[in-house]
Design a protein around this motif. Structure first.
Motif, PDB file in Angstrom:
ATOM      1  N   ALA A   1      -2.771 -10.210  32.293  1.00 20.19           N
ATOM      2  CA  ALA A   1      -2.546  -8.794  32.567  1.00 20.19           C
ATOM      3  C   ALA A   1      -1.204  -8.584  33.268  1.00 20.19           C
ATOM      4  CB  ALA A   1      -3.679  -8.240  33.420  1.00 20.19           C
ATOM      5  N   GLY A   2      -0.860  -9.465  34.176  1.00 17.16           N
ATOM      6  CA  GLY A   2       0.424  -9.354  34.867  1.00 17.16           C
ATOM      7  C   GLY A   2       1.598  -9.537  33.924  1.00 17.16           C
TER       8      GLY A   2
ATOM      9  N   ALA B   1       6.855  -2.922  31.590  1.00 15.69           N
ATOM     10  CA  ALA B   1       7.839  -2.406  32.546  1.00 15.69           C
ATOM     11  C   ALA B   1       9.262  -2.729  32.090  1.00 15.69           C
ATOM     12  CB  ALA B   1       7.587  -2.983  33.933  1.00 15.69           C
TER      13      ALA B   1
ATOM     14  N   CYS C   1       1.929  -6.372  31.854  1.00 16.81           N
ATOM     15  CA  CYS C   1       2.545  -5.310  32.658  1.00 16.81           C
ATOM     16  C   CYS C   1       4.046  -5.539  32.830  1.00 16.81           C
ATOM     17  CB  CYS C   1       1.873  -5.218  34.023  1.00 16.81           C
ATOM     18  SG  CYS C   1       0.235  -4.510  33.957  1.00 16.81           S
TER      19      CYS C   1
END
Length: 97
Positions: free
Chosen positions: A66-67, A74, A70
């Motif tokens: 998930a990181g 971004a 993201c």
């Protein structure tokens, strides 16, 4: 990141116990940081317990995906904003000339 840095040490049998210990210690710190963040921002109440090493590593491995997603989103957002600024700048320069 720590797993990648310690990867070679985790593969070699002589250094595996110390590398695993360092990896788990870092993972526990990250889990404690995440728990305090969730308590501060969302008011979550966590019972005091010490999960097994495998559970801590699984939790961080699940969050790593998930990181990473993201971070990619971004990065694409920043790239899109940069392109929009360059496009607006080019339009303004062409209309001024």
């Amino acid at each position: 990141m720590a797993g990648a840095a310690l990867g070679a040490f985790l593969l070699w049998p002589r250094t595996r116990p110390r590398a695993r210990k360092a990896l788990v210690a870092g993972a526990r710190e990250l889990v404690a940081l995440e728990r305090s963040r969730r308590t501060r921002f969302f008011g979550d109440a966590f019972p005091e317990y010490r999960p097994e090493d495998q559970a801590v590593l699984r939790y961080l491995a699940a969050g790593a995906g998930a990181g990473l997603l993201c971070a990619v989103v971004a990065g694409l957002l920043v790239f899109g904003v940069l392109l929009a600024v360059l496009l607006a700048r080019g339009v303004v320069r062409a209309s001024v000339s």
